[in-house]
Design a protein around this motif. Structure first.
Motif, mmCIF file in Angstrom:
data_model
loop_
_atom_site.group_PDB
_atom_site.id
_atom_site.type_symbol
_atom_site.label_atom_id
_atom_site.label_comp_id
_atom_site.label_asym_id
_atom_site.label_seq_id
_atom_site.Cartn_x
_atom_site.Cartn_y
_atom_site.Cartn_z
ATOM 1 N N ALA A 159 5.907 -4.027 -6.204
ATOM 2 C CA ALA A 159 4.790 -3.201 -5.737
ATOM 3 C C ALA A 159 3.495 -3.756 -6.301
ATOM 4 N N GLU A 160 2.461 -3.800 -5.469
ATOM 5 C CA GLU A 160 1.128 -4.177 -5.932
ATOM 6 C C GLU A 160 0.368 -2.909 -6.299
ATOM 7 N N PHE A 161 -0.376 -3.010 -7.416
ATOM 8 C CA PHE A 161 -1.213 -1.882 -7.823
ATOM 9 C C PHE A 161 -2.552 -2.430 -8.309
ATOM 10 N N ILE A 162 -3.637 -1.908 -7.759
ATOM 11 C CA ILE A 162 -4.975 -2.315 -8.194
ATOM 12 C C ILE A 162 -5.641 -1.098 -8.832
ATOM 13 N N PRO A 163 -5.768 -1.091 -10.153
ATOM 14 C CA PRO A 163 -6.316 0.094 -10.830
ATOM 15 C C PRO A 163 -7.802 0.258 -10.578
ATOM 16 N N ASN A 164 -8.224 1.500 -10.471
ATOM 17 C CA ASN A 164 -9.648 1.822 -10.444
ATOM 18 C C ASN A 164 -9.841 3.115 -11.223
ATOM 19 N N ASP A 165 -11.033 3.656 -11.177
ATOM 20 C CA ASP A 165 -11.310 4.839 -12.008
ATOM 21 C C ASP A 165 -10.776 6.130 -11.406
ATOM 22 N N ARG A 166 -10.054 6.038 -10.260
ATOM 23 C CA ARG A 166 -9.637 7.281 -9.603
ATOM 24 C C ARG A 166 -8.154 7.345 -9.257
ATOM 25 N N ASN A 167 -7.427 6.229 -9.354
ATOM 26 C CA ASN A 167 -6.049 6.251 -8.842
ATOM 27 C C ASN A 167 -4.972 6.166 -9.917
ATOM 28 N N ARG A 168 -5.321 6.561 -11.127
ATOM 29 C CA ARG A 168 -4.338 6.470 -12.211
ATOM 30 C C ARG A 168 -3.068 7.265 -11.902
ATOM 31 N N MET A 169 -3.210 8.366 -11.155
ATOM 32 C CA MET A 169 -2.048 9.186 -10.819
ATOM 33 C C MET A 169 -0.986 8.370 -10.083
ATOM 34 N N MET A 170 -1.401 7.417 -9.270
ATOM 35 C CA MET A 170 -0.425 6.604 -8.535
ATOM 36 C C MET A 170 0.292 5.620 -9.458
ATOM 37 N N TYR A 171 -0.421 5.126 -10.470
ATOM 38 C CA TYR A 171 0.226 4.270 -11.465
ATOM 39 C C TYR A 171 1.294 5.067 -12.215
ATOM 40 N N ILE A 172 0.939 6.291 -12.569
ATOM 41 C CA ILE A 172 1.896 7.165 -13.252
ATOM 42 C C ILE A 172 3.112 7.425 -12.360
ATOM 43 N N TYR A 212 4.356 5.408 -10.079
ATOM 44 C CA TYR A 212 5.183 4.196 -10.128
ATOM 45 C C TYR A 212 6.005 4.145 -11.425
ATOM 46 N N LYS A 213 5.342 4.417 -12.550
ATOM 47 C CA LYS A 213 6.053 4.354 -13.844
ATOM 48 C C LYS A 213 7.134 5.433 -13.920
ATOM 49 N N PHE A 214 6.819 6.614 -13.423
ATOM 50 C CA PHE A 214 7.789 7.718 -13.441
ATOM 51 C C PHE A 214 9.012 7.382 -12.589
ATOM 52 N N ALA A 215 8.786 6.605 -11.523
ATOM 53 C CA ALA A 215 9.896 6.212 -10.640
ATOM 54 C C ALA A 215 10.680 5.019 -11.182
ATOM 55 N N GLY A 216 10.253 4.483 -12.328
ATOM 56 C CA GLY A 216 11.019 3.403 -12.955
ATOM 57 C C GLY A 216 10.474 2.012 -12.709
ATOM 58 N N PHE A 217 9.268 1.887 -12.155
ATOM 59 C CA PHE A 217 8.662 0.570 -11.961
ATOM 60 C C PHE A 217 8.121 0.051 -13.293
ATOM 61 N N LEU A 256 0.854 -1.190 0.000
ATOM 62 C CA LEU A 256 0.000 0.000 0.000
ATOM 63 C C LEU A 256 0.886 1.235 0.000
ATOM 64 N N LEU A 257 0.569 2.170 -0.861
ATOM 65 C CA LEU A 257 1.228 3.477 -0.872
ATOM 66 C C LEU A 257 0.142 4.506 -1.112
ATOM 67 N N LEU A 258 0.033 5.479 -0.218
ATOM 68 C CA LEU A 258 -0.979 6.510 -0.421
ATOM 69 C C LEU A 258 -0.458 7.867 0.026
ATOM 70 N N MET A 259 -0.983 8.901 -0.610
ATOM 71 C CA MET A 259 -0.651 10.283 -0.270
ATOM 72 C C MET A 259 -1.930 11.099 -0.259
ATOM 73 N N ILE A 278 8.952 11.497 -3.004
ATOM 74 C CA ILE A 278 9.991 11.402 -1.970
ATOM 75 C C ILE A 278 9.860 10.106 -1.185
ATOM 76 N N MET A 279 8.635 9.773 -0.767
ATOM 77 C CA MET A 279 8.432 8.553 0.002
ATOM 78 C C MET A 279 8.775 7.318 -0.825
ATOM 79 N N LEU A 280 8.372 7.312 -2.085
ATOM 80 C CA LEU A 280 8.661 6.170 -2.956
ATOM 81 C C LEU A 280 10.160 5.990 -3.151
#
Length: 356
Positions: free
Chosen positions: A304-317, A319-324, A271-274, A286-288
């Motif tokens: 890292a586990e990621f479960i996509p929904n209609d509201r959390n795409r920013m967190m997927y981005i 992860y990708k921006f950080a090189g995941f 779980l990662l949330l901001m 910074i936390m990531l």
């Protein structure tokens, strides 16, 4: 390791509804009478206590009223209530458009809003246009404080000062609008102090609240109870980290949480949330990157586990921006991995502290 049964429970928990903002009509709702017909309107019985109680629980409040703005604001000021309402929409627009604007300005979902009005037409229009919003007839105002959606399990220090933190955000936004220069140059003027620490027992009420309230910047949507979080806090196989942020305008409070499952050769971010309030402050990575540094120093793989929904795409981005990179799928869950070859430095405009 989190069991399948536990994940199923959490999947159900994430559908729990909690109201983050109550939006009030004015005429014959907050007060008796129609202001433009009679300036001597009187407040509804017990309304001051109701507003103050919601505020003390960390529930924000606003206004959606068809009225003359200056006259209505002056009346709210006269009653000593103006300070309780964030981004009041007092105009001749539809109530639905006013509610959408409040949600946008507060950066919360429409399903986190309750709307109180005395007019059935207004309530039906909102129900039809924005079915996610909880509509409450003014006749039921006396029941509001007893509604489960208005009663968070814990009232934390962050809850008690939530409105004041939003008012500080408004000051920051106004300063940013007036600032001449780049975004990074503006951020450098804020004197931000970002702290990450292992969660202590006294942090757990706020940690539970974060999992319940944070929907957009949440990698899995799981919610965890106080007892579950306390288990992770004490577990040798988990790390539970919490982040806080302050700047020259004041404290943002505890705004980030990460749960890591630690096996001998593999760490997995469960779980990662901001908090949405820090989205524009440039501190989300910074936390990531701190977790990536910890994994690197412990010589383990980082998943890292990621479960996509209609509201959390920013967190997927994020992860990708950080090189995941995606390496697998497990049901609804996407599994990502970072090879830890590119860990970004903390931005120069942020003072970063790690407290054990």
């Amino acid at each position: 390791m989190i069991s399948t049964q536990e994940q199923n429970v959490n999947s159900k928990q994430k559908d729990k509804k909690f109201i983050k903002c109550v939006v009030w009509d004015l005429d014959n709702t907050l007060w008796h009478g129609v202001l433009l017909e009679d300036e001597k309107v009187s407040l509804r019985e017990n309304i001051v206590n109701l507003i103050q109680t919601l505020d003390s629980r960390g529930i924000l409040q606003s206004i959606a009223s068809k009225n003359e703005r200056a006259t209505a604001i002056a009346k709210l000021e006269e009653f000593g209530l103006k300070e309780y309402f964030l981004y009041p929409q007092i105009n001749w627009n539809s109530k639905a458009s006013s509610l959408k604007e409040i949600a946008r300005l507060l950066n919360i979902g429409l399903d986190a809003i309750a709307f109180v009005d005395d007019q059935l037409f207004e309530l039906e229009e909102v129900k039809f246009t924005l079915p996610e919003i909880l509509c409450i007839n003014a006749d039921a105002i006396a029941e509001i404080l007893d509604m489960p959606v208005m009663n968070p399990r814990f009232v934390t220090e962050d809850s008690r000062i939530r409105r004041l933190m939003y008012i500080s955000d408004i000051e920051r936004q106004n300063a940013e609008k007036e600032f001449v220069g780049t975004a990074d140059e503006f951020l450098a003027t804020l004197n931000m102090n970002f702290t990450i620490s292992s969660a202590k027992e006294e942090d757990l009420q706020r940690a539970e609240e974060l999992t319940l309230r944070t929907n957009q910047l949440n990698t899995t949507g799981y919610t965890y109870s106080y007892d579950e979080l306390n288990h992770f806090r004490q577990s040798e196989n988990h790390k539970l980290l919490i982040a806080s942020l302050e700047d020259k305008y004041g404290s943002y409070g505890k705004i980030g949480l990460v749960l890591i499952e630690c096996q001998a050769e593999i760490w997995t971010i469960k779980l990662l949330l901001m908090s949405c309030r820090v989205m524009s402050r440039g501190v989300g990575t910074i936390m990531l990157n701190h977790v990536m540094s910890l994994a690197q120093s412990n010589n383990v793989r980082l998943l890292a586990e990621f479960i996509p929904n209609d509201r959390n795409r920013m967190m997927y981005i994020s992860y990708k921006f950080a090189g995941f990179k995606e390496i697998d799928k497990n049901g609804d869950s996407v599994i990502l991995e970072n090879d830890l070859t590119r860990i970004q430095d903390v931005p120069s405009y942020v003072k970063f502290q790690v407290i054990d």
